[in-house]
Design an enzyme around this catalytic site. Structure first.
Site, PDB file in Angstrom:
ATOM      1  N   LYS A 142       0.839  -1.199   0.000  1.00 35.37           N
ATOM      2  CA  LYS A 142       0.000   0.000   0.000  1.00 35.37           C
ATOM      3  C   LYS A 142       0.873   1.248   0.000  1.00 35.37           C
ATOM      4  O   LYS A 142       0.692   2.156  -0.799  1.00 35.37           O
ATOM      5  CB  LYS A 142      -0.923  -0.040   1.221  1.00 35.37           C
ATOM      6  CG  LYS A 142      -1.834   1.150   1.338  1.00 35.37           C
ATOM      7  CD  LYS A 142      -2.787   0.987   2.500  1.00 35.37           C
ATOM      8  CE  LYS A 142      -3.530   2.289   2.734  1.00 35.37           C
ATOM      9  NZ  LYS A 142      -4.470   2.225   3.842  1.00 35.37           N
ATOM     10  N   GLU A 186      10.604  -4.468   4.600  1.00 33.96           N
ATOM     11  CA  GLU A 186      10.704  -5.882   4.220  1.00 33.96           C
ATOM     12  C   GLU A 186      10.371  -6.062   2.738  1.00 33.96           C
ATOM     13  O   GLU A 186      11.096  -6.730   1.991  1.00 33.96           O
ATOM     14  CB  GLU A 186       9.717  -6.739   5.039  1.00 33.96           C
ATOM     15  CG  GLU A 186      10.067  -6.890   6.503  1.00 33.96           C
ATOM     16  CD  GLU A 186       9.375  -5.854   7.370  1.00 33.96           C
ATOM     17  OE1 GLU A 186       9.140  -4.713   6.880  1.00 33.96           O
ATOM     18  OE2 GLU A 186       9.080  -6.172   8.528  1.00 33.96           O
ATOM     19  N   GLY A 199      -4.824  -2.028   5.053  1.00 34.07           N
ATOM     20  CA  GLY A 199      -4.045  -3.185   4.585  1.00 34.07           C
ATOM     21  C   GLY A 199      -4.740  -4.505   4.864  1.00 34.07           C
ATOM     22  O   GLY A 199      -4.848  -5.369   3.995  1.00 34.07           O
ATOM     23  N   ARG A 200      -5.259  -4.668   6.077  1.00 31.49           N
ATOM     24  CA  ARG A 200      -5.870  -5.958   6.457  1.00 31.49           C
ATOM     25  C   ARG A 200      -7.277  -6.122   5.895  1.00 31.49           C
ATOM     26  O   ARG A 200      -7.921  -7.137   6.140  1.00 31.49           O
ATOM     27  CB  ARG A 200      -5.850  -6.100   7.977  1.00 31.49           C
ATOM     28  CG  ARG A 200      -6.486  -4.948   8.738  1.00 31.49           C
ATOM     29  CD  ARG A 200      -6.156  -5.031  10.232  1.00 31.49           C
ATOM     30  NE  ARG A 200      -6.626  -3.875  10.989  1.00 31.49           N
ATOM     31  CZ  ARG A 200      -5.969  -2.741  11.124  1.00 31.49           C
ATOM     32  NH1 ARG A 200      -4.790  -2.580  10.535  1.00 31.49           N
ATOM     33  NH2 ARG A 200      -6.459  -1.747  11.845  1.00 31.49           N
ATOM     34  N   GLU A 208      -4.840  -6.768  14.760  1.00 33.37           N
ATOM     35  CA  GLU A 208      -4.384  -5.422  14.387  1.00 33.37           C
ATOM     36  C   GLU A 208      -5.559  -4.444  14.487  1.00 33.37           C
ATOM     37  O   GLU A 208      -5.371  -3.268  14.742  1.00 33.37           O
ATOM     38  CB  GLU A 208      -3.798  -5.438  12.970  1.00 33.37           C
ATOM     39  CG  GLU A 208      -2.749  -4.357  12.745  1.00 33.37           C
ATOM     40  CD  GLU A 208      -1.965  -4.528  11.456  1.00 33.37           C
ATOM     41  OE1 GLU A 208      -0.758  -4.776  11.523  1.00 33.37           O
ATOM     42  OE2 GLU A 208      -2.559  -4.401  10.366  1.00 33.37           O
ATOM     43  N   HIS A 224      -4.831 -33.248  17.432  1.00 30.35           N
ATOM     44  CA  HIS A 224      -3.720 -34.097  17.879  1.00 30.35           C
ATOM     45  C   HIS A 224      -2.558 -33.258  18.395  1.00 30.35           C
ATOM     46  O   HIS A 224      -1.445 -33.764  18.507  1.00 30.35           O
ATOM     47  CB  HIS A 224      -3.295 -35.018  16.737  1.00 30.35           C
ATOM     48  CG  HIS A 224      -4.405 -35.942  16.346  1.00 30.35           C
ATOM     49  ND1 HIS A 224      -4.595 -37.177  16.934  1.00 30.35           N
ATOM     50  CD2 HIS A 224      -5.447 -35.776  15.489  1.00 30.35           C
ATOM     51  CE1 HIS A 224      -5.681 -37.747  16.423  1.00 30.35           C
ATOM     52  NE2 HIS A 224      -6.213 -36.907  15.549  1.00 30.35           N
ATOM     53  N   LYS A 227       9.243  -0.892  14.123  1.00 24.45           N
ATOM     54  CA  LYS A 227       9.797  -0.549  12.802  1.00 24.45           C
ATOM     55  C   LYS A 227      10.867   0.530  12.952  1.00 24.45           C
ATOM     56  O   LYS A 227      11.935   0.446  12.356  1.00 24.45           O
ATOM     57  CB  LYS A 227       8.699  -0.025  11.880  1.00 24.45           C
ATOM     58  CG  LYS A 227       7.703  -1.043  11.399  1.00 24.45           C
ATOM     59  CD  LYS A 227       6.791  -0.383  10.367  1.00 24.45           C
ATOM     60  CE  LYS A 227       5.547  -1.187  10.102  1.00 24.45           C
ATOM     61  NZ  LYS A 227       4.575  -0.495   9.267  1.00 24.45           N
TER      62      LYS A 227
HETATM   63  O1  F6P Z   1       2.452  -4.273   9.863  1.00 22.54           O
HETATM   64  C1  F6P Z   1       1.878  -3.034   9.711  1.00 22.54           C
HETATM   65  C2  F6P Z   1       1.314  -2.816   8.356  1.00 22.54           C
HETATM   66  O2  F6P Z   1       1.115  -1.447   8.221  1.00 22.54           O
HETATM   67  C3  F6P Z   1       0.033  -3.583   8.091  1.00 22.54           C
HETATM   68  O3  F6P Z   1      -1.076  -2.960   8.605  1.00 22.54           O
HETATM   69  C4  F6P Z   1       0.047  -3.664   6.605  1.00 22.54           C
HETATM   70  O4  F6P Z   1      -0.866  -4.595   6.149  1.00 22.54           O
HETATM   71  C5  F6P Z   1       1.488  -4.025   6.372  1.00 22.54           C
HETATM   72  O5  F6P Z   1       2.192  -3.254   7.325  1.00 22.54           O
HETATM   73  C6  F6P Z   1       2.006  -3.816   4.981  1.00 22.54           C
HETATM   74  O6  F6P Z   1       1.996  -2.483   4.579  1.00 22.54           O
HETATM   75  P1  F6P Z   1       2.215  -2.065   3.074  1.00 22.54           P
HETATM   76  O7  F6P Z   1       1.134  -2.666   2.265  1.00 22.54           O
HETATM   77  O8  F6P Z   1       2.161  -0.569   3.070  1.00 22.54           O
HETATM   78  O9  F6P Z   1       3.568  -2.574   2.631  1.00 22.54           O
END
Ligand code: F6P
Length: 551
Positions: A214, A220, A275-276, A361, A392, A512
């Site tokens: 987003k 990452e 995002g979620r 979240e 199990h 972060k």
């Molecule tokens: O982990 C925090 C967060 O902001 C989530 O809410 C989101 O889904 C994720 O990081 C990824 O963010 P982006 O889509 O901006 O890379």
């Protein structure tokens, strides 16, 4: 309950219905499900609701219709109807980020209109869906060619959190609906093993990378995307190859362009999609490539059917509202700190992980939307595994542990592809677990079975463990959309009762920020002056020493 001194007047505790529920907790909350069923033998035929192709059986929850009446009164006192209307109308209900929350617009049919800030968002949504559809069709049919003229056979979605979990979950859940000669892989972890494992046996000439973020700033994802970019360029020997092998899904057109992806290869969405809550936006591009535009339209139709059910159905028969109420009851009045989701479906094995982000979240919050410290518990810890595997491993604790864990058991009446009698046995286990959790095994039962006296305490099962059973005809794109929307709106219902902002996530920021500083300290050419606590300083020093030893 959280041990805080302040009592916000914007939380639910001052409502008369909260006090009525506290009184009911002393009564119903202390009764055993065996008694509730003995007093009301037909509750199993009555305490059910259905909508959007899903059926909910909540008879094995520790509630009576009186409890539900108080929960409905609480929802009214918390103005759930008005809050729901505000969300669907695009009001800025994400108060801490001053944003509308409009994932429901992502699945509105083309014929609907929803004007926000002067623009019809439904038209914008369908413009992107149309572009996604054309692109997905081109990839699926082989019309989209890679740099060397070969068709695409592998798609790697690079993203994390909401830009990963939905696509991963849907890819597994909808495998029988996916095009067989197109494989989708997912890279989220910044651990280099993830991108290495995803790419090592692939031919870059036949691989498409979908960079999903987003913000297009998540460390990452950007680190993985850069490594994937290098892998493509090395493998194809030409930087211009990126144009045929990398596309982006983002709200940040500038950062996408800076990465080297042309605007025509970017699929956008909007800051009003959290995002979620984004698996049905362009973040679902890999899902659409896998199951095709028509399959994706079915998925959206399932979401929409549940949206309509949530909007139009009276609370007493409204699936997400009922599930939200029961979650509040279990959390605040029965004191359950965790909830488990147990899909009796191998293809749903990533659904618990998906729901973990959605629920935790969203509702893992310590202040009300107005910023007041809450003095009641909010979102529970959410976890789970598919049945029968979980039986199990951890079900022992569910049955005889000292913590009561309410569970959602999810089953599909028909298998997607029948194999012998597997499915009958799978469903038998689902039903048996709900029964065992609720009724357990009494001393009298054990005596009657001739269990020796010294073993009776060990074999005793107290029961009274609450469960929901959610059933659908079969696991299809439509069913999956309805299920996800069910949980989205249940989470929303809970957040309204708790008076919290379910759409921000400030709690993930600190880690972060700290990681950025610590990463610089780990790689600094000369030992930096470390000013953290002694434990953190020692860990950084240890990692630096290991790096130095490795050369
Ligand atoms: O982990 C925090 C967060 O902001 C989530 O809410 C989101 O889904 C994720 O990081 C990824 O963010 P982006 O889509 O901006 O890379």
């Amino acid at each position: 309950m959280a041990d805080h001194a302040t009592t916000p007047n914007d939380g639910p505790r001052h409502h008369p219905a909260w006090r009525a529920l506290e009184a009911d907790q002393m009564h119903t909350g202390r009764r055993h499900l065996r008694e509730l069923f003995a007093d009301d033998p037909d509750r199993g035929t009555r305490m059910r609701a259905s909508g959007a192709g899903l059926e909910l059986d909540y008879a094995k929850q520790r509630v009576t219709e009186t409890t539900l009446g108080h929960l409905i009164a609480l929802a009214n006192q918390c103005r759930l109807t008005e809050r729901r209307q505000e969300m669907f109308a695009g009001e800025r209900i994400n108060v801490s980020e001053r944003r509308s929350v409009l994932h429901v617009a992502l699945r509105m049919p083309r014929s609907m209109r929803l004007v926000v800030d002067g623009a019809d968002v439904v038209t914008e949504v369908h413009d992107v869906l149309d572009r996604m559809g054309r692109f997905a069709d081109a990839v699926r049919s082989g019309r989209w060619r890679g740099h060397t003229g070969k068709p695409i056979t592998s798609v790697i979605n690079i993203g994390i959190g909401g830009s990963d979990l939905g696509p991963v979950m849907a890819n597994a859940a909808l495998r029988p609906f996916a095009q067989a000669d197109l494989e989708c892989r997912f890279v989220s972890n910044v651990d280099g093993d993830a991108i290495l494992d995803a790419t090592r046996d692939l031919d870059p000439a036949q691989t498409l990378i979908v960079v999903s973020s987003k913000t297009f700033t998540t460390r990452e994802t950007m680190t993985n995307a850069q490594s994937a970019r290098r892998w493509l360029i090395t493998g194809l020997g030409d930087e211009s190859a990126i144009a045929r092998h990398a596309v982006a899904v983002s709200t940040n057109a500038e950062a996408v362009a800076a990465f080297g992806i042309a605007p025509e290869n970017m699929f956008g969405f909007w800051d009003w999609v959290g995002g979620r809550y984004s698996m049905d936006s362009a973040i679902g591009l890999s899902t659409m490539i896998a199951i095709g535009p028509r399959g994706f339209a079915d998925l959206l139709a399932g979401f929409q059917a549940m949206d309509q059910h949530f909007l139009e159905t009276p609370f007493a028969a409204n699936l997400p509202v009922l599930m939200g109420f029961l979650a509040v009851w279990n959390r605040n009045f029965l004191g359950a700190p965790t909830t488990a989701v147990l899909p009796y479906s191998e293809h749903m094995h990533r659904f618990p992980a998906y729901l973990q982000q959605l629920t935790m979240e969203s509702n893992g919050k310590h202040v009300t939307a107005a910023g007041h410290q809450v003095d009641y518990d909010t979102g529970p810890i959410f976890w789970g595994e598919p049945g029968t595997n979980g039986q199990h491993s951890f079900y022992q604790l569910l049955h005889q542990g000292t913590t009561i864990v309410p569970v959602d058991l999810i089953g599909f009446l028909r298998p997607t592809e029948p194999v012998g009698d597997h499915h009958d046995f799978l469903l038998a286990n689902l039903v048996a677990q709900a029964q065992a959790l609720a009724f357990g095994r009494t001393e009298a039962d054990l005596h009657a079975d001739g269990i020796p006296a010294q073993l009776i305490p060990h074999k005793l099962m107290a029961g009274n463990r609450p469960s929901n059973v959610i059933l659908a005809e079969s696991l299809t794109p439509h069913t999956l959309g309805a299920l996800v929307a069910l949980y989205e709106h249940s989470v929303f219902t809970q957040s309204v009762v708790w008076g919290i902002d379910a759409f921000d996530q400030w709690g993930v920021e600190l880690g972060k920020q700290l990681a950025t500083t610590i990463a610089e300290e780990i790689v600094a050419p000369t030992m930096p002056t470390l000013t953290h606590d002694s434990s953190t300083n020692t860990l950084i020093t240890r990692i630096r020493a290991a790096r130095a030893a490795a050369g």
